[in-house]
Design a protein around this motif. Structure first.
Motif, PDB file in Angstrom:
ATOM      1  N   MET A   1       0.827  -1.205   0.000  1.00 52.68           N
ATOM      2  CA  MET A   1       0.000   0.000   0.000  1.00 52.68           C
ATOM      3  C   MET A   1       0.866   1.262   0.000  1.00 52.68           C
ATOM      4  SD  MET A   1      -1.357   2.603   2.104  1.00 52.68           S
ATOM      5  CE  MET A   1      -1.342   2.030   3.788  1.00 52.68           C
ATOM      6  N   LEU A   2       1.927   1.278   0.810  1.00 48.20           N
ATOM      7  CA  LEU A   2       2.795   2.451   0.868  1.00 48.20           C
ATOM      8  C   LEU A   2       3.554   2.648  -0.445  1.00 48.20           C
ATOM      9  CD1 LEU A   2       4.219   2.103   4.493  1.00 48.20           C
ATOM     10  CD2 LEU A   2       2.491   3.708   3.682  1.00 48.20           C
ATOM     11  N   ILE A   3       4.003   1.549  -1.065  1.00 52.61           N
ATOM     12  CA  ILE A   3       4.686   1.675  -2.359  1.00 52.61           C
ATOM     13  C   ILE A   3       3.739   2.248  -3.410  1.00 52.61           C
ATOM     14  CG2 ILE A   3       5.773   0.358  -4.219  1.00 52.61           C
ATOM     15  CD1 ILE A   3       6.858  -1.545  -2.114  1.00 52.61           C
ATOM     16  N   THR A   4       2.512   1.711  -3.448  1.00 50.19           N
ATOM     17  CA  THR A   4       1.527   2.236  -4.405  1.00 50.19           C
ATOM     18  C   THR A   4       1.200   3.694  -4.121  1.00 50.19           C
ATOM     19  OG1 THR A   4       0.568   0.012  -4.542  1.00 50.19           O
ATOM     20  CG2 THR A   4      -0.743   1.823  -5.412  1.00 50.19           C
ATOM     21  N   LEU A   5       1.087   4.035  -2.848  1.00 49.79           N
ATOM     22  CA  LEU A   5       0.761   5.414  -2.485  1.00 49.79           C
ATOM     23  C   LEU A   5       1.861   6.377  -2.907  1.00 49.79           C
ATOM     24  CD1 LEU A   5      -1.218   7.311  -1.065  1.00 49.79           C
ATOM     25  CD2 LEU A   5      -0.057   6.797   1.090  1.00 49.79           C
ATOM     26  N   PHE A   6       3.113   5.947  -2.835  1.00 51.57           N
ATOM     27  CA  PHE A   6       4.221   6.800  -3.276  1.00 51.57           C
ATOM     28  C   PHE A   6       4.063   7.177  -4.747  1.00 51.57           C
ATOM     29  CE2 PHE A   6       8.364   7.201  -5.307  1.00 51.57           C
ATOM     30  CZ  PHE A   6       8.947   8.203  -4.551  1.00 51.57           C
ATOM     31  N   PHE A   7       3.745   6.191  -5.586  1.00 49.65           N
ATOM     32  CA  PHE A   7       3.593   6.478  -7.007  1.00 49.65           C
ATOM     33  C   PHE A   7       2.290   7.226  -7.308  1.00 49.65           C
ATOM     34  CE2 PHE A   7       6.680   3.033  -7.058  1.00 49.65           C
ATOM     35  CZ  PHE A   7       7.621   3.531  -7.943  1.00 49.65           C
ATOM     36  N   VAL A   8       1.270   7.036  -6.452  1.00 50.26           N
ATOM     37  CA  VAL A   8       0.047   7.842  -6.607  1.00 50.26           C
ATOM     38  C   VAL A   8       0.362   9.314  -6.387  1.00 50.26           C
ATOM     39  CG1 VAL A   8      -2.194   8.350  -5.560  1.00 50.26           C
ATOM     40  CG2 VAL A   8      -1.576   5.990  -6.074  1.00 50.26           C
ATOM     41  N   TYR A   9       1.155   9.608  -5.352  1.00 51.62           N
ATOM     42  CA  TYR A   9       1.542  10.985  -5.107  1.00 51.62           C
ATOM     43  C   TYR A   9       2.432  11.530  -6.228  1.00 51.62           C
ATOM     44  CZ  TYR A   9      -0.245  11.005  -0.308  1.00 51.62           C
ATOM     45  OH  TYR A   9      -1.052  10.980   0.790  1.00 51.62           O
ATOM     46  N   ARG A  10       3.395  10.738  -6.668  1.00 51.51           N
ATOM     47  CA  ARG A  10       4.364  11.242  -7.636  1.00 51.51           C
ATOM     48  C   ARG A  10       3.790  11.370  -9.048  1.00 51.51           C
ATOM     49  NH1 ARG A  10       9.694   8.059  -9.511  1.00 51.51           N
ATOM     50  NH2 ARG A  10       8.132   7.261 -10.953  1.00 51.51           N
ATOM     51  N   ASP A  11       3.004  10.372  -9.474  1.00 55.24           N
ATOM     52  CA  ASP A  11       2.514  10.336 -10.861  1.00 55.24           C
ATOM     53  C   ASP A  11       1.000  10.428 -10.954  1.00 55.24           C
ATOM     54  OD1 ASP A  11       5.199   9.906 -11.604  1.00 55.24           O
ATOM     55  OD2 ASP A  11       4.984   7.745 -11.345  1.00 55.24           O
ATOM     56  N   GLY A  12       0.343  10.934  -9.907  1.00 52.29           N
ATOM     57  CA  GLY A  12      -1.112  10.950  -9.892  1.00 52.29           C
ATOM     58  C   GLY A  12      -1.715  11.809 -10.985  1.00 52.29           C
ATOM     59  N   GLU A  13      -1.162  12.980 -11.217  1.00 48.40           N
ATOM     60  CA  GLU A  13      -1.744  13.876 -12.217  1.00 48.40           C
ATOM     61  C   GLU A  13      -1.593  13.306 -13.626  1.00 48.40           C
ATOM     62  OE1 GLU A  13      -0.361  17.824 -11.913  1.00 48.40           O
ATOM     63  OE2 GLU A  13      -1.290  18.189  -9.955  1.00 48.40           O
ATOM     64  N   LYS A  14      -0.472  12.646 -13.908  1.00 53.08           N
ATOM     65  CA  LYS A  14      -0.307  12.012 -15.218  1.00 53.08           C
ATOM     66  C   LYS A  14      -1.337  10.908 -15.413  1.00 53.08           C
ATOM     67  CE  LYS A  14       4.687  12.851 -15.493  1.00 53.08           C
ATOM     68  NZ  LYS A  14       6.012  12.206 -15.626  1.00 53.08           N
ATOM     69  N   LEU A  15      -1.549  10.109 -14.375  1.00 47.82           N
ATOM     70  CA  LEU A  15      -2.530   9.030 -14.471  1.00 47.82           C
ATOM     71  C   LEU A  15      -3.937   9.573 -14.679  1.00 47.82           C
ATOM     72  CD1 LEU A  15      -3.222   6.031 -14.281  1.00 47.82           C
ATOM     73  CD2 LEU A  15      -3.351   6.285 -11.794  1.00 47.82           C
ATOM     74  N   VAL A  16      -4.281  10.658 -13.979  1.00 49.19           N
ATOM     75  CA  VAL A  16      -5.603  11.261 -14.140  1.00 49.19           C
ATOM     76  C   VAL A  16      -5.776  11.796 -15.554  1.00 49.19           C
ATOM     77  CG1 VAL A  16      -7.062  13.176 -13.403  1.00 49.19           C
ATOM     78  CG2 VAL A  16      -5.900  11.781 -11.705  1.00 49.19           C
ATOM     79  N   GLY A  17      -4.724  12.402 -16.112  1.00 45.45           N
ATOM     80  CA  GLY A  17      -4.807  12.884 -17.483  1.00 45.45           C
ATOM     81  C   GLY A  17      -5.031  11.770 -18.485  1.00 45.45           C
TER      82      GLY A  17
END
Length: 384
Positions: A193-209
């Motif tokens: 969960m923490l590993i996934t959360l790190f990438f959600v924070y770092r690349d979240g806007e790209k994923l949303v786009g």
């Protein structure tokens, strides 16, 4: 002698024994159909192999959505460095969420284990009716009779547990031990969960786009309204209820400890969970107050009841309107069904995922109603 192309075309050809040549036949499965079936197979294989990561990924998304406004302010402070911002956010999540919950869970498991040991010993030899139980005004005598019937003689608790749950006390005790021994599995889930959360924070806007580009192809002119339901629901309804429940569990748990109630950590966790349901927290501290008064601690019981009432009044009049609501307001019944169904299906994480799914269903229903009401009436039809 070699023939020219024209002569070769005019020369009669023998018929083929096995039909037309390969380049003239159509394929049994076309390339587009084969590509679609291959895509379906890959998706099913991915679901089969990676379904075990569903819970940590959903937990990371929930925490990421809930804390995204604070994370954006953090990015402004540090100059937009997403890697550094994600690292700081993960450290904050560990410090303020993971560590307190883990510590409370450790204490709660020890307290519940002591409860189970007491239940097994009581089931073996029985237990006399407590004096404080019979001193409860109005219902003390009836409670004493029920205690003597279901707890007082040897084997009574085992019969009651078998009747209610279908399992015997030994199985329940072994289940508690298994829960205590499954810490390594919980640690792995937390790590993922923490590993996934790190990438959600770092690349979240790209994923949303990227999701927005695909969503506009699937739901043109509606995707923006439907897709924004999830973060708004988590920020307003789910996060508000979660923050309030955690706060009430901590505050009332400390009050239980100060009042001298046995197992204050476990009772605080139960109160926090019950605070998600309307009327759950008042029921919890009222029962604990009645127990204190009946057991002889009249001042502690009255003080606990007064403190719980004041705290609940402050929360309902000040904090709850600010945290719960906003642009997304779910009716009570869908919220309640989302909570109960989520907990039944996914455990603790279902407290957050269930209301989000219900919010999506309510949003789709509202979009449908908007389409129906926006359609012009057929000619010649009278609208009343």
């Amino acid at each position: 002698m070699q023939l020219s192309n024209r002569e070769r075309e005019e020369t009669p050809q023998e018929p083929r024994l096995f039909g037309r040549p390969a380049y003239e036949r159509s394929a049994l499965v076309g390339p587009i159909a084969a590509a679609r079936w291959l895509l379906v197979f890959v998706l099913l294989a991915g679901v089969y192999f990676f379904h075990g990561f569903l819970v940590p990924v959903l937990a990371a998304l929930v925490i990421g959505f809930a804390s995204w406004p604070i994370y954006r302010r953090l990015l402004v402070v540090i100059g937009g460095n997403r890697t550094l911002g994600a690292t700081i956010a993960i450290v904050a999540v560990i410090s303020f969420i993971v560590a307190p919950i883990s510590l409370a869970a450790v204490y709660a498991v020890d307290e519940v284990r002591s409860w189970v040991v007491w239940i097994i010993e009581t089931n073996a030899s029985g237990a006399a009716v407590p004096a404080w139980l019979t001193q409860i005004p109005g219902v003390g005598v009836w409670f004493g009779e029920q205690w003597a019937k279901y707890v007082g003689h040897p084997g009574a608790l085992g019969e009651l547990v078998q009747l209610v749950s279908g399992s015997n006390i030994g199985n329940i005790y072994r289940g508690v031990l298994v829960v205590g021994a499954s810490a390594f599995q919980s640690f792995l889930t937390l790590l993922f969960m923490l590993i996934t959360l790190f990438f959600v924070y770092r690349d979240g806007e790209k994923l949303v786009g990227q999701l927005d580009k695909l969503g506009e192809r699937i739901l043109p002119m509606r995707w923006e309204r439907v897709s924004r339901i999830v973060p708004l629901t988590i920020s307003s309804t789910v996060t508000g209820m979660g923050v309030i429940a955690i706060g009430e569990g901590i505050v009332l748990g400390i009050a239980y400890w100060m009042a001298g109630v046995p197992s204050p950590v476990t009772l605080g966790i139960i109160t926090g969970i019950m605070a998600l349901v309307p009327g759950g927290a008042p029921l919890c501290f009222t029962l604990v107050s009645v127990y204190l008064v009946a057991s002889g601690s009249v001042f502690a019981g009255v003080a606990l009841f007064a403190w719980g009432t004041i705290e609940l009044f402050i929360v309902d009049k000040t904090l709850r309107p600010r945290l719960v609501g906003g642009p997304i307001k779910l009716p009570f019944l869908p919220t309640f069904f989302g909570l109960v169904g989520g907990v039944k299906t996914m455990g603790f994480l279902g407290l957050f995922v269930g209301p989000v799914l219900m919010a999506l269903l309510v949003s789709i229903w509202r979009e449908w109603l908007r389409e129906v009401t926006a359609q012009p009436a057929p000619p010649g039809r009278i609208i009343t």
